[in-house]
Design a protein around this motif. Structure first.
Motif, PDB file in Angstrom:
ATOM      1  N   LEU A  52       9.191  -1.304  -7.719  1.00  0.00           N
ATOM      2  CA  LEU A  52       9.439  -0.786  -6.410  1.00  0.00           C
ATOM      3  C   LEU A  52       9.960  -1.812  -5.287  1.00  0.00           C
ATOM      4  CD1 LEU A  52       6.961   2.155  -6.334  1.00  0.00           C
ATOM      5  CD2 LEU A  52       9.159   2.300  -6.944  1.00  0.00           C
ATOM      6  N   ALA A  53       9.099  -2.829  -5.384  1.00  0.00           N
ATOM      7  CA  ALA A  53       9.307  -4.012  -4.417  1.00  0.00           C
ATOM      8  C   ALA A  53      10.798  -4.574  -4.543  1.00  0.00           C
ATOM      9  CB  ALA A  53       8.268  -4.940  -4.543  1.00  0.00           C
ATOM     10  N   ARG A  54      11.188  -4.700  -5.851  1.00  0.00           N
ATOM     11  CA  ARG A  54      12.552  -5.356  -6.147  1.00  0.00           C
ATOM     12  C   ARG A  54      13.483  -4.136  -5.511  1.00  0.00           C
ATOM     13  NH1 ARG A  54      13.503  -9.488  -9.487  1.00  0.00           N
ATOM     14  NH2 ARG A  54      15.642  -9.130  -8.603  1.00  0.00           N
ATOM     15  N   GLU A  55      13.198  -2.826  -5.531  1.00  0.00           N
ATOM     16  CA  GLU A  55      14.301  -2.033  -4.972  1.00  0.00           C
ATOM     17  C   GLU A  55      14.347  -2.087  -3.309  1.00  0.00           C
ATOM     18  OE1 GLU A  55      12.928   1.744  -6.476  1.00  0.00           O
ATOM     19  OE2 GLU A  55      13.426   1.130  -8.735  1.00  0.00           O
ATOM     20  N   GLU A  56      13.026  -2.367  -2.955  1.00  0.00           N
ATOM     21  CA  GLU A  56      13.105  -2.394  -1.573  1.00  0.00           C
ATOM     22  C   GLU A  56      13.862  -3.912  -0.975  1.00  0.00           C
ATOM     23  OE1 GLU A  56      11.286  -0.567   1.148  1.00  0.00           O
ATOM     24  OE2 GLU A  56      11.855   0.919  -0.561  1.00  0.00           O
ATOM     25  N   MET A  57      13.642  -4.837  -1.835  1.00  0.00           N
ATOM     26  CA  MET A  57      14.377  -6.060  -1.623  1.00  0.00           C
ATOM     27  C   MET A  57      15.869  -5.687  -1.396  1.00  0.00           C
ATOM     28  SD  MET A  57      12.593  -8.990  -3.828  1.00  0.00           S
ATOM     29  CE  MET A  57      10.791  -9.045  -4.067  1.00  0.00           C
ATOM     30  N   ILE A  86       6.652  -9.309   1.700  1.00  0.00           N
ATOM     31  CA  ILE A  86       5.896  -8.350   0.792  1.00  0.00           C
ATOM     32  C   ILE A  86       4.402  -8.587   1.357  1.00  0.00           C
ATOM     33  CG2 ILE A  86       5.129  -7.566  -1.310  1.00  0.00           C
ATOM     34  CD1 ILE A  86       7.627  -8.948  -2.331  1.00  0.00           C
ATOM     35  N   ASP A  87       3.917  -7.278   2.112  1.00  0.00           N
ATOM     36  CA  ASP A  87       2.571  -7.357   2.484  1.00  0.00           C
ATOM     37  C   ASP A  87       1.697  -6.824   1.592  1.00  0.00           C
ATOM     38  OD1 ASP A  87       0.044  -6.767   3.920  1.00  0.00           O
ATOM     39  OD2 ASP A  87       0.870  -5.590   5.306  1.00  0.00           O
ATOM     40  N   ALA A  91      20.937  -4.573   1.996  1.00  0.00           N
ATOM     41  CA  ALA A  91      22.078  -3.730   2.146  1.00  0.00           C
ATOM     42  C   ALA A  91      21.924  -3.573   3.889  1.00  0.00           C
ATOM     43  CB  ALA A  91      21.539  -2.301   1.898  1.00  0.00           C
ATOM     44  N   GLU A  92      20.679  -3.836   4.434  1.00  0.00           N
ATOM     45  CA  GLU A  92      20.601  -3.729   6.015  1.00  0.00           C
ATOM     46  C   GLU A  92      20.816  -5.032   6.649  1.00  0.00           C
ATOM     47  OE1 GLU A  92      16.774  -2.480   7.342  1.00  0.00           O
ATOM     48  OE2 GLU A  92      16.941  -0.414   6.025  1.00  0.00           O
ATOM     49  N   ASP A 111       0.820  -1.258   0.013  1.00  0.00           N
ATOM     50  CA  ASP A 111      -0.141  -0.135  -0.030  1.00  0.00           C
ATOM     51  C   ASP A 111       0.819   1.237  -0.047  1.00  0.00           C
ATOM     52  OD1 ASP A 111      -2.477  -1.265  -0.181  1.00  0.00           O
ATOM     53  OD2 ASP A 111      -2.863  -1.139   2.048  1.00  0.00           O
ATOM     54  N   HIS A 112       2.067   1.151   0.842  1.00  0.00           N
ATOM     55  CA  HIS A 112       2.740   2.381   0.845  1.00  0.00           C
ATOM     56  C   HIS A 112       3.423   2.541  -0.643  1.00  0.00           C
ATOM     57  CE1 HIS A 112       5.864   5.223   2.750  1.00  0.00           C
ATOM     58  NE2 HIS A 112       6.629   4.476   2.014  1.00  0.00           N
ATOM     59  N   LEU A 113       3.969   1.396  -1.119  1.00  0.00           N
ATOM     60  CA  LEU A 113       4.562   1.511  -2.313  1.00  0.00           C
ATOM     61  C   LEU A 113       3.479   2.033  -3.399  1.00  0.00           C
ATOM     62  CD1 LEU A 113       6.635  -1.809  -2.996  1.00  0.00           C
ATOM     63  CD2 LEU A 113       7.453   0.382  -2.110  1.00  0.00           C
ATOM     64  N   GLY A 114       2.149   1.762  -3.318  1.00  0.00           N
ATOM     65  CA  GLY A 114       0.945   2.224  -4.182  1.00  0.00           C
ATOM     66  C   GLY A 114       1.051   3.693  -4.000  1.00  0.00           C
ATOM     67  N   HIS A 115       1.204   4.474  -3.110  1.00  0.00           N
ATOM     68  CA  HIS A 115       1.139   5.909  -2.648  1.00  0.00           C
ATOM     69  C   HIS A 115       2.269   6.269  -3.153  1.00  0.00           C
ATOM     70  CE1 HIS A 115      -2.454   6.248   0.028  1.00  0.00           C
ATOM     71  NE2 HIS A 115      -1.901   5.193   0.613  1.00  0.00           N
ATOM     72  N   ARG A 116       3.553   5.755  -3.298  1.00  0.00           N
ATOM     73  CA  ARG A 116       4.561   6.324  -3.977  1.00  0.00           C
ATOM     74  C   ARG A 116       4.510   6.371  -5.368  1.00  0.00           C
ATOM     75  NH1 ARG A 116       9.679   3.003  -2.072  1.00  0.00           N
ATOM     76  NH2 ARG A 116      10.443   3.988  -3.968  1.00  0.00           N
ATOM     77  N   ALA A 117       3.895   5.162  -5.987  1.00  0.00           N
ATOM     78  CA  ALA A 117       3.587   5.011  -7.357  1.00  0.00           C
ATOM     79  C   ALA A 117       2.674   6.123  -7.966  1.00  0.00           C
ATOM     80  CB  ALA A 117       3.199   3.790  -7.794  1.00  0.00           C
ATOM     81  N   TYR A 118       1.702   6.797  -7.183  1.00  0.00           N
ATOM     82  CA  TYR A 118       0.664   7.731  -7.474  1.00  0.00           C
ATOM     83  C   TYR A 118       1.257   8.842  -7.205  1.00  0.00           C
ATOM     84  CZ  TYR A 118      -3.146   3.945  -8.302  1.00  0.00           C
ATOM     85  OH  TYR A 118      -4.009   2.948  -8.526  1.00  0.00           O
ATOM     86  N   ALA A 119       2.105   9.479  -6.604  1.00  0.00           N
ATOM     87  CA  ALA A 119       2.552  10.741  -6.137  1.00  0.00           C
ATOM     88  C   ALA A 119       2.848  11.172  -7.590  1.00  0.00           C
ATOM     89  CB  ALA A 119       3.664  10.541  -5.202  1.00  0.00           C
TER      90      ALA A 119
END
Length: 488
Positions: free
Chosen positions: A375-380, A393-394, A385-386, A313-321
Protein backbone atom coordinates in the motif's frame (compact mmCIF):
# COMPACT_ATOMS: atom_id res chain seq x y z
CA UNK A 1 61.03 18.98 8.70
CA UNK A 2 58.26 21.12 7.30
CA UNK A 3 57.87 24.09 5.00
CA UNK A 4 56.48 27.41 6.21
CA UNK A 5 54.77 29.95 4.00
CA UNK A 6 55.88 33.58 4.02
CA UNK A 7 52.45 34.63 5.17
CA UNK A 8 52.92 36.26 8.62
CA UNK A 9 50.31 34.12 10.36
CA UNK A 10 50.09 30.72 8.78
CA UNK A 11 52.27 27.84 7.72
CA UNK A 12 50.61 24.72 6.39
CA UNK A 13 52.10 21.26 6.71
CA UNK A 14 50.94 19.13 3.81
CA UNK A 15 51.20 15.35 4.37
CA UNK A 16 52.99 13.71 1.46
CA UNK A 17 50.07 11.31 1.06
CA UNK A 18 47.82 14.12 -0.17
CA UNK A 19 50.26 15.54 -2.73
CA UNK A 20 49.65 13.62 -5.96
CA UNK A 21 52.52 13.45 -8.40
CA UNK A 22 55.24 14.38 -5.90
CA UNK A 23 57.96 11.97 -4.93
CA UNK A 24 58.08 10.43 -1.46
CA UNK A 25 59.33 12.67 1.32
CA UNK A 26 58.62 15.92 -0.48
CA UNK A 27 56.65 18.58 1.41
CA UNK A 28 55.90 22.16 0.64
CA UNK A 29 54.31 25.17 2.33
CA UNK A 30 51.17 26.93 1.23
CA UNK A 31 49.92 30.45 1.84
CA UNK A 32 46.35 31.51 2.56
CA UNK A 33 45.78 32.46 -1.06
CA UNK A 34 45.85 28.81 -2.12
CA UNK A 35 42.46 27.33 -2.96
CA UNK A 36 43.56 23.76 -2.23
CA UNK A 37 42.08 21.94 0.77
CA UNK A 38 44.32 19.65 2.80
CA UNK A 39 43.66 17.11 5.51
CA UNK A 40 45.96 18.79 8.05
CA UNK A 41 47.78 22.08 8.49
CA UNK A 42 50.02 24.00 10.87
CA UNK A 43 49.02 27.48 11.97
CA UNK A 44 52.04 29.39 13.33
CA UNK A 45 50.98 32.49 15.27
CA UNK A 46 53.87 34.95 15.41
CA UNK A 47 52.17 38.27 16.14
CA UNK A 48 52.19 39.59 19.75
CA UNK A 49 49.13 38.16 21.48
CA UNK A 50 47.62 41.51 22.50
CA UNK A 51 47.28 42.63 18.89
CA UNK A 52 46.56 39.14 17.55
CA UNK A 53 43.41 38.40 19.54
CA UNK A 54 41.09 40.81 17.62
CA UNK A 55 42.33 39.39 14.30
CA UNK A 56 42.02 35.74 15.29
CA UNK A 57 38.53 35.18 13.79
CA UNK A 58 39.46 35.98 10.16
CA UNK A 59 42.72 34.03 10.52
CA UNK A 60 40.83 30.91 11.62
CA UNK A 61 38.29 31.43 8.85
CA UNK A 62 41.09 31.56 6.28
CA UNK A 63 42.73 28.46 7.77
CA UNK A 64 39.39 26.63 7.64
CA UNK A 65 39.29 27.19 3.87
CA UNK A 66 42.62 25.39 3.51
CA UNK A 67 42.34 22.57 6.03
CA UNK A 68 39.46 20.11 6.22
CA UNK A 69 40.35 17.97 9.24
CA UNK A 70 43.17 18.72 11.72
CA UNK A 71 44.65 22.17 12.35
CA UNK A 72 47.74 22.25 14.57
CA UNK A 73 48.44 25.60 16.22
CA UNK A 74 51.97 26.63 17.26
CA UNK A 75 52.13 29.68 19.52
CA UNK A 76 55.34 31.63 18.90
CA UNK A 77 54.88 35.39 19.47
CA UNK A 78 57.80 37.35 18.00
CA UNK A 79 59.12 34.59 15.71
CA UNK A 80 60.53 35.98 12.47
CA UNK A 81 59.69 34.13 9.27
CA UNK A 82 61.95 36.34 7.17
CA UNK A 83 65.32 35.17 5.91
CA UNK A 84 66.51 31.90 4.40
CA UNK A 85 67.11 30.03 7.67
CA UNK A 86 64.51 27.60 9.04
CA UNK A 87 62.73 29.32 11.99
CA UNK A 88 63.48 27.78 15.37
CA UNK A 89 60.97 27.31 18.16
CA UNK A 90 61.67 28.96 21.50
CA UNK A 91 60.06 28.61 24.96
CA UNK A 92 56.92 30.59 25.75
CA UNK A 93 56.03 31.17 29.39
CA UNK A 94 52.52 30.10 30.44
CA UNK A 95 51.47 33.58 31.56
CA UNK A 96 47.89 34.63 32.22
CA UNK A 97 47.91 36.29 28.79
CA UNK A 98 48.92 33.06 27.09
CA UNK A 99 46.38 30.99 29.00
CA UNK A 100 43.57 33.45 28.24
CA UNK A 101 44.56 33.47 24.58
CA UNK A 102 44.44 29.66 24.42
CA UNK A 103 40.90 29.72 25.83
CA UNK A 104 39.94 32.47 23.36
CA UNK A 105 41.39 30.47 20.46
CA UNK A 106 39.47 27.32 21.34
CA UNK A 107 36.25 29.31 21.71
CA UNK A 108 36.80 30.88 18.29
CA UNK A 109 37.67 27.54 16.72
CA UNK A 110 34.29 26.21 17.82
CA UNK A 111 32.77 28.15 14.92
CA UNK A 112 34.58 25.86 12.46
CA UNK A 113 33.16 22.52 13.50
CA UNK A 114 34.80 20.49 10.75
CA UNK A 115 38.22 21.36 12.19
CA UNK A 116 39.92 19.37 14.92
CA UNK A 117 42.02 22.19 16.40
CA UNK A 118 45.05 21.12 18.45
CA UNK A 119 47.35 23.59 20.19
CA UNK A 120 50.92 22.30 20.37
CA UNK A 121 52.21 22.82 23.88
CA UNK A 122 55.76 21.48 23.75
CA UNK A 123 57.19 25.01 23.91
CA UNK A 124 54.69 26.29 26.53
CA UNK A 125 56.53 26.19 29.85
CA UNK A 126 55.50 26.81 33.43
CA UNK A 127 57.73 28.43 36.01
CA UNK A 128 57.04 25.83 38.68
CA UNK A 129 56.03 22.22 38.96
CA UNK A 130 52.44 23.19 39.71
CA UNK A 131 50.57 26.28 38.58
CA UNK A 132 48.30 27.95 41.15
CA UNK A 133 44.55 27.78 40.47
CA UNK A 134 43.92 30.06 37.48
CA UNK A 135 40.69 31.53 36.11
CA UNK A 136 41.43 30.11 32.67
CA UNK A 137 42.05 26.85 30.83
CA UNK A 138 45.54 25.38 30.67
CA UNK A 139 46.57 22.04 29.20
CA UNK A 140 50.26 21.90 30.00
CA UNK A 141 51.76 20.93 33.35
CA UNK A 142 55.43 20.39 34.20
CA UNK A 143 54.46 17.00 35.69
CA UNK A 144 51.42 15.88 33.69
CA UNK A 145 48.73 13.94 35.51
CA UNK A 146 47.39 10.59 34.57
CA UNK A 147 44.75 11.13 31.92
CA UNK A 148 41.46 9.32 32.41
CA UNK A 149 38.70 9.00 29.82
CA UNK A 150 35.38 8.21 31.41
CA UNK A 151 32.85 5.76 30.07
CA UNK A 152 30.92 5.72 33.33
CA UNK A 153 27.16 6.25 32.89
CA UNK A 154 25.29 7.89 35.76
CA UNK A 155 22.34 5.92 37.06
CA UNK A 156 19.88 8.76 36.44
CA UNK A 157 20.61 8.74 32.70
CA UNK A 158 21.55 12.40 32.78
CA UNK A 159 23.59 12.34 29.57
CA UNK A 160 21.84 14.38 26.90
CA UNK A 161 21.13 12.45 23.67
CA UNK A 162 23.11 9.39 24.81
CA UNK A 163 22.24 7.66 21.52
CA UNK A 164 24.66 10.05 19.79
CA UNK A 165 27.56 9.51 22.18
CA UNK A 166 30.72 8.60 20.31
CA UNK A 167 31.62 4.92 20.95
CA UNK A 168 34.13 4.46 23.76
CA UNK A 169 36.75 2.81 21.53
CA UNK A 170 36.67 5.78 19.14
CA UNK A 171 37.02 8.25 22.01
CA UNK A 172 40.04 6.35 23.33
CA UNK A 173 41.63 6.39 19.88
CA UNK A 174 41.02 10.12 19.33
CA UNK A 175 42.15 11.09 22.83
CA UNK A 176 45.37 9.07 22.55
CA UNK A 177 46.11 10.60 19.16
CA UNK A 178 45.43 14.08 20.54
CA UNK A 179 47.68 13.64 23.57
CA UNK A 180 50.58 12.35 21.49
CA UNK A 181 50.13 15.22 19.04
CA UNK A 182 50.15 18.05 21.56
CA UNK A 183 53.03 16.65 23.60
CA UNK A 184 54.84 13.51 22.40
CA UNK A 185 56.73 13.19 25.71
CA UNK A 186 53.51 13.03 27.73
CA UNK A 187 53.09 9.85 29.75
CA UNK A 188 49.46 8.87 30.11
CA UNK A 189 47.07 6.01 30.76
CA UNK A 190 43.55 5.87 29.41
CA UNK A 191 41.38 4.02 31.91
CA UNK A 192 37.62 3.41 31.71
CA UNK A 193 35.79 4.37 34.89
CA UNK A 194 33.78 1.47 36.21
CA UNK A 195 32.44 3.45 39.17
CA UNK A 196 31.97 7.16 39.98
CA UNK A 197 35.51 7.51 41.42
CA UNK A 198 37.72 5.35 39.26
CA UNK A 199 41.48 5.53 40.00
CA UNK A 200 40.95 8.85 41.82
CA UNK A 201 39.30 6.93 44.63
CA UNK A 202 41.71 4.02 44.92
CA UNK A 203 45.15 4.72 43.39
CA UNK A 204 47.64 5.59 46.19
CA UNK A 205 50.22 6.89 43.68
CA UNK A 206 48.03 9.77 42.46
CA UNK A 207 48.96 13.21 43.79
CA UNK A 208 46.41 15.59 42.30
CA UNK A 209 43.26 15.72 40.22
CA UNK A 210 42.34 18.15 37.44
CA UNK A 211 38.72 19.27 37.79
CA UNK A 212 36.49 21.87 36.21
CA UNK A 213 34.06 24.27 37.84
CA UNK A 214 31.34 21.67 37.36
CA UNK A 215 33.32 18.67 38.61
CA UNK A 216 34.96 20.34 41.61
CA UNK A 217 32.35 18.85 43.94
CA UNK A 218 33.12 15.45 42.42
CA UNK A 219 36.78 15.99 43.28
CA UNK A 220 35.79 16.80 46.87
CA UNK A 221 33.71 13.60 46.98
CA UNK A 222 36.67 11.61 45.68
CA UNK A 223 38.82 13.03 48.48
CA UNK A 224 36.24 12.10 51.12
CA UNK A 225 36.18 8.59 49.68
CA UNK A 226 39.98 8.43 49.81
CA UNK A 227 40.07 9.58 53.44
CA UNK A 228 37.50 6.93 54.36
CA UNK A 229 39.85 4.36 52.82
CA UNK A 230 43.02 5.68 54.53
CA UNK A 231 44.43 7.33 51.40
CA UNK A 232 45.90 10.82 51.19
CA UNK A 233 43.81 13.61 49.78
CA UNK A 234 44.48 14.73 46.23
CA UNK A 235 45.37 18.33 45.39
CA UNK A 236 42.54 19.66 43.22
CA UNK A 237 43.65 21.70 40.24
CA UNK A 238 40.65 23.60 38.92
CA UNK A 239 40.33 24.83 35.34
CA UNK A 240 37.67 27.15 33.99
CA UNK A 241 35.39 25.94 31.24
CA UNK A 242 35.63 27.66 27.86
CA UNK A 243 32.49 29.61 26.96
CA UNK A 244 30.67 28.72 23.76
CA UNK A 245 30.17 32.09 22.11
CA UNK A 246 27.73 30.66 19.55
CA UNK A 247 25.50 28.60 21.85
CA UNK A 248 21.75 28.66 21.32
CA UNK A 249 19.24 29.46 24.06
CA UNK A 250 18.52 25.78 24.77
CA UNK A 251 22.22 24.83 24.75
CA UNK A 252 24.85 25.00 27.47
CA UNK A 253 26.94 28.17 27.75
CA UNK A 254 30.18 26.17 27.85
CA UNK A 255 31.87 24.35 24.99
CA UNK A 256 30.58 20.85 25.60
CA UNK A 257 29.94 17.49 24.03
CA UNK A 258 26.23 17.93 24.82
CA UNK A 259 26.13 20.94 22.52
CA UNK A 260 28.02 19.00 19.87
CA UNK A 261 25.47 16.17 20.04
CA UNK A 262 22.58 18.61 19.78
CA UNK A 263 24.16 20.09 16.66
CA UNK A 264 24.25 16.65 15.06
CA UNK A 265 20.45 16.65 15.08
CA UNK A 266 19.13 17.07 11.56
CA UNK A 267 22.50 16.36 9.94
CA UNK A 268 23.27 13.38 7.72
CA UNK A 269 25.19 10.80 9.78
CA UNK A 270 25.85 8.21 7.05
CA UNK A 271 25.51 8.03 3.26
CA UNK A 272 21.94 7.59 1.93
CA UNK A 273 20.77 4.34 0.38
CA UNK A 274 20.62 3.98 -3.39
CA UNK A 275 17.12 2.87 -4.34
CA UNK A 276 16.88 2.73 -8.14
CA UNK A 277 13.74 0.60 -7.86
CA UNK A 278 11.76 3.46 -6.27
CA UNK A 279 9.71 5.85 -8.42
CA UNK A 280 11.95 8.15 -10.43
CA UNK A 281 12.20 11.68 -9.09
CA UNK A 282 10.89 10.73 -5.62
CA UNK A 283 13.15 10.77 -2.55
CA UNK A 284 11.75 8.61 0.26
CA UNK A 285 12.33 9.15 3.99
CA UNK A 286 11.41 6.54 6.58
CA UNK A 287 10.46 8.31 9.82
CA UNK A 288 10.47 6.26 13.02
CA UNK A 289 10.89 6.55 16.78
CA UNK A 290 9.82 4.97 20.05
CA UNK A 291 6.27 5.48 21.29
CA UNK A 292 5.82 8.98 22.67
CA UNK A 293 8.82 10.37 20.80
CA UNK A 294 6.79 12.95 18.87
CA UNK A 295 7.32 11.20 15.55
CA UNK A 296 3.89 12.10 14.19
CA UNK A 297 4.36 15.78 15.06
CA UNK A 298 7.64 15.73 13.11
CA UNK A 299 5.79 14.16 10.17
CA UNK A 300 3.25 17.00 10.20
CA UNK A 301 6.03 19.59 10.29
CA UNK A 302 7.64 17.92 7.27
CA UNK A 303 4.25 17.92 5.54
CA UNK A 304 4.06 21.65 6.18
CA UNK A 305 7.40 22.05 4.41
CA UNK A 306 6.15 20.24 1.32
CA UNK A 307 6.63 16.51 1.96
CA UNK A 308 4.06 13.89 0.99
CA UNK A 309 3.38 11.92 4.20
CA UNK A 310 2.32 8.28 4.27
CA UNK A 311 0.83 7.30 7.66
CA UNK A 312 1.49 3.60 8.19
CA UNK A 313 -1.18 3.46 10.92
CA UNK A 314 -3.73 4.71 8.39
CA UNK A 315 -2.54 2.08 5.94
CA UNK A 316 -2.93 -0.52 8.68
CA UNK A 317 -6.59 0.43 9.15
CA UNK A 318 -7.11 0.07 5.38
CA UNK A 319 -5.42 -3.33 5.45
CA UNK A 320 -7.65 -4.59 8.32
CA UNK A 321 -10.91 -3.23 6.85
CA UNK A 322 -13.42 -5.85 5.61
CA UNK A 323 -12.54 -4.94 2.04
CA UNK A 324 -8.83 -4.68 2.83
CA UNK A 325 -6.15 -7.08 1.57
CA UNK A 326 -5.20 -8.34 5.05
CA UNK A 327 -8.73 -8.92 6.36
CA UNK A 328 -9.40 -12.47 5.18
CA UNK A 329 -5.88 -13.84 5.93
CA UNK A 330 -6.03 -12.41 9.47
CA UNK A 331 -9.50 -13.85 10.16
CA UNK A 332 -8.40 -17.23 8.83
CA UNK A 333 -5.28 -17.17 11.05
CA UNK A 334 -6.92 -15.97 14.29
CA UNK A 335 -10.57 -16.99 14.02
CA UNK A 336 -13.90 -15.16 13.81
CA UNK A 337 -13.93 -14.44 17.56
CA UNK A 338 -11.66 -11.43 16.86
CA UNK A 339 -14.53 -9.74 14.97
CA UNK A 340 -17.11 -7.21 16.13
CA UNK A 341 -20.75 -8.07 15.45
CA UNK A 342 -20.60 -5.97 12.29
CA UNK A 343 -17.68 -8.05 10.99
CA UNK A 344 -14.95 -5.46 11.62
CA UNK A 345 -11.74 -6.76 13.20
CA UNK A 346 -11.58 -5.87 16.89
CA UNK A 347 -7.97 -4.73 17.05
CA UNK A 348 -8.00 -4.66 20.87
CA UNK A 349 -8.87 -8.36 21.02
CA UNK A 350 -6.37 -9.13 18.27
CA UNK A 351 -3.72 -7.11 20.09
CA UNK A 352 -4.28 -8.97 23.36
CA UNK A 353 -3.97 -12.24 21.46
CA UNK A 354 -0.54 -11.46 20.04
CA UNK A 355 1.02 -9.12 22.63
CA UNK A 356 3.77 -10.95 24.50
CA UNK A 357 3.43 -14.01 22.29
CA UNK A 358 6.27 -13.96 19.76
CA UNK A 359 4.90 -16.85 17.71
CA UNK A 360 1.44 -15.29 17.33
CA UNK A 361 2.94 -11.85 16.68
CA UNK A 362 5.07 -13.24 13.86
CA UNK A 363 2.03 -14.87 12.26
CA UNK A 364 0.27 -11.50 12.30
CA UNK A 365 3.19 -9.40 11.09
CA UNK A 366 4.01 -11.88 8.31
CA UNK A 367 0.51 -11.19 6.99
CA UNK A 368 0.17 -7.47 7.61
CA UNK A 369 3.63 -5.93 7.05
CA UNK A 370 3.97 -6.99 3.38
CA UNK A 371 0.43 -5.71 2.73
CA UNK A 372 1.22 -2.30 4.27
CA UNK A 373 4.47 -2.13 2.29
CA UNK A 374 2.51 -2.71 -0.94
CA UNK A 375 0.00 0.00 0.00
CA UNK A 376 2.91 2.36 0.77
CA UNK A 377 4.34 1.76 -2.72
CA UNK A 378 0.95 2.69 -4.18
CA UNK A 379 1.00 5.89 -2.10
CA UNK A 380 4.45 6.71 -3.51
CA UNK A 381 2.98 6.61 -7.01
CA UNK A 382 0.29 9.01 -5.82
CA UNK A 383 2.99 11.34 -4.47
CA UNK A 384 4.67 11.37 -7.89
CA UNK A 385 1.32 12.10 -9.55
CA UNK A 386 0.91 15.11 -7.26
CA UNK A 387 4.35 16.38 -8.26
CA UNK A 388 6.02 15.76 -4.89
CA UNK A 389 9.75 15.08 -4.74
CA UNK A 390 9.93 14.04 -1.06
CA UNK A 391 7.85 11.29 0.51
CA UNK A 392 7.88 10.49 4.25
CA UNK A 393 6.73 7.10 5.55
CA UNK A 394 5.66 7.64 9.17
CA UNK A 395 6.09 4.20 10.78
CA UNK A 396 6.90 3.24 14.37
CA UNK A 397 7.81 -0.30 13.24
CA UNK A 398 9.78 0.80 10.16
CA UNK A 399 12.95 -1.13 10.99
CA UNK A 400 11.25 -4.13 12.58
CA UNK A 401 9.18 -4.53 9.41
CA UNK A 402 12.23 -4.21 7.16
CA UNK A 403 10.79 -1.17 5.38
CA UNK A 404 14.19 0.54 5.46
CA UNK A 405 14.73 -1.39 2.24
CA UNK A 406 12.28 0.91 0.45
CA UNK A 407 13.58 4.29 1.66
CA UNK A 408 16.63 6.40 0.83
CA UNK A 409 17.11 7.55 4.42
CA UNK A 410 15.90 6.53 7.88
CA UNK A 411 15.10 9.44 10.20
CA UNK A 412 14.68 8.64 13.90
CA UNK A 413 13.10 10.80 16.59
CA UNK A 414 14.63 10.26 20.05
CA UNK A 415 13.73 11.32 23.57
CA UNK A 416 14.73 9.91 26.99
CA UNK A 417 12.70 6.89 28.03
CA UNK A 418 11.51 8.67 31.18
CA UNK A 419 10.03 11.45 29.02
CA UNK A 420 8.46 8.89 26.69
CA UNK A 421 6.78 7.16 29.64
CA UNK A 422 5.46 10.49 30.91
CA UNK A 423 3.99 11.35 27.51
CA UNK A 424 2.40 7.91 27.01
CA UNK A 425 0.78 8.05 30.47
CA UNK A 426 -0.55 11.56 29.78
CA UNK A 427 -1.67 10.85 26.20
CA UNK A 428 -3.10 7.33 26.46
CA UNK A 429 -4.11 7.17 30.12
CA UNK A 430 -1.95 4.13 30.81
CA UNK A 431 -0.12 3.32 34.01
CA UNK A 432 3.63 3.85 34.13
CA UNK A 433 4.13 0.07 34.18
CA UNK A 434 1.98 -0.35 31.06
CA UNK A 435 3.83 2.48 29.31
CA UNK A 436 7.20 0.91 30.14
CA UNK A 437 5.94 -2.48 28.94
CA UNK A 438 4.97 -0.89 25.61
CA UNK A 439 8.44 0.59 25.20
CA UNK A 440 10.12 -2.69 26.07
CA UNK A 441 8.28 -4.38 23.21
CA UNK A 442 9.87 -1.95 20.74
CA UNK A 443 13.41 -1.39 19.52
CA UNK A 444 15.30 0.99 21.81
CA UNK A 445 16.25 4.49 20.75
CA UNK A 446 19.88 3.39 20.52
CA UNK A 447 19.00 0.47 18.23
CA UNK A 448 17.04 2.83 15.98
CA UNK A 449 19.80 5.44 15.85
CA UNK A 450 22.40 2.81 14.98
CA UNK A 451 20.53 2.24 11.71
CA UNK A 452 19.57 5.84 11.01
CA UNK A 453 20.80 8.51 8.63
CA UNK A 454 19.31 11.50 10.45
CA UNK A 455 18.35 11.92 14.12
CA UNK A 456 15.83 14.44 15.48
CA UNK A 457 14.44 15.13 18.95
CA UNK A 458 11.31 16.78 20.34
CA UNK A 459 12.80 17.24 23.80
CA UNK A 460 12.69 21.04 23.70
CA UNK A 461 10.08 23.73 23.06
CA UNK A 462 8.01 23.49 19.84
CA UNK A 463 9.86 26.37 18.16
CA UNK A 464 13.19 24.57 18.74
CA UNK A 465 11.73 21.42 17.15
CA UNK A 466 10.53 23.49 14.18
CA UNK A 467 13.98 25.01 13.65
CA UNK A 468 15.52 21.55 13.87
CA UNK A 469 13.12 20.13 11.27
CA UNK A 470 13.71 23.11 8.96
CA UNK A 471 17.46 22.55 9.25
CA UNK A 472 17.05 18.86 8.38
CA UNK A 473 14.73 19.74 5.49
CA UNK A 474 17.09 22.36 4.03
CA UNK A 475 20.05 19.97 4.21
CA UNK A 476 17.88 17.31 2.57
CA UNK A 477 17.04 19.66 -0.30
CA UNK A 478 20.76 20.19 -0.93
CA UNK A 479 21.31 16.42 -1.03
CA UNK A 480 18.38 15.89 -3.37
CA UNK A 481 19.70 18.50 -5.79
CA UNK A 482 22.87 16.41 -6.13
CA UNK A 483 21.04 13.09 -6.54
CA UNK A 484 20.61 12.04 -10.19
CA UNK A 485 17.45 10.05 -9.43
CA UNK A 486 15.81 13.05 -7.78
CA UNK A 487 16.55 15.24 -10.80
CA UNK A 488 15.00 12.83 -13.33
Amino acid sequence: MFGLSRFPYLGVVVPKAVLPGRRSGSLRGWCLGSMAVFQSGLLVLTTPLASLAPRLAPILTSAARLVNHTLYVHLQPGMSLEGPAQPQSSPVQATFEVLDFIAHLYAGANLHRHLDVRILLTNIQTKSAFLPPLPSSVQNLAHPPEVVLTDFQTLDGSKLLPELLQPYAERVEHLSEFLVDIKPSLTFDVIPLLDPYGPAGSDPSLEFLVVSEETYRGGMAANRFRLENDLEELALYQIQLVKDESHEQHEEEKVSSSNSRQRLLGKLLRPPNKRPELPSGLYVIGLTGISGSGKSSIAQRLKGLGAFVIDSDHLGHRAYAPSGPAYQPVVEAFGTDILHKDGIINRKILGSRVFGNKKQMKILTDIVWPVIAKLAREEMDLAVAEGKDVCVIDAAMLLEAGWQNMVHEVWTVVIPETEAVRRIVERDGLSEAAAQSRLQSQMSGQQLVDQSHVVLSTLWEPHVTQLQVEKAWNLLQKRISKTPQARD
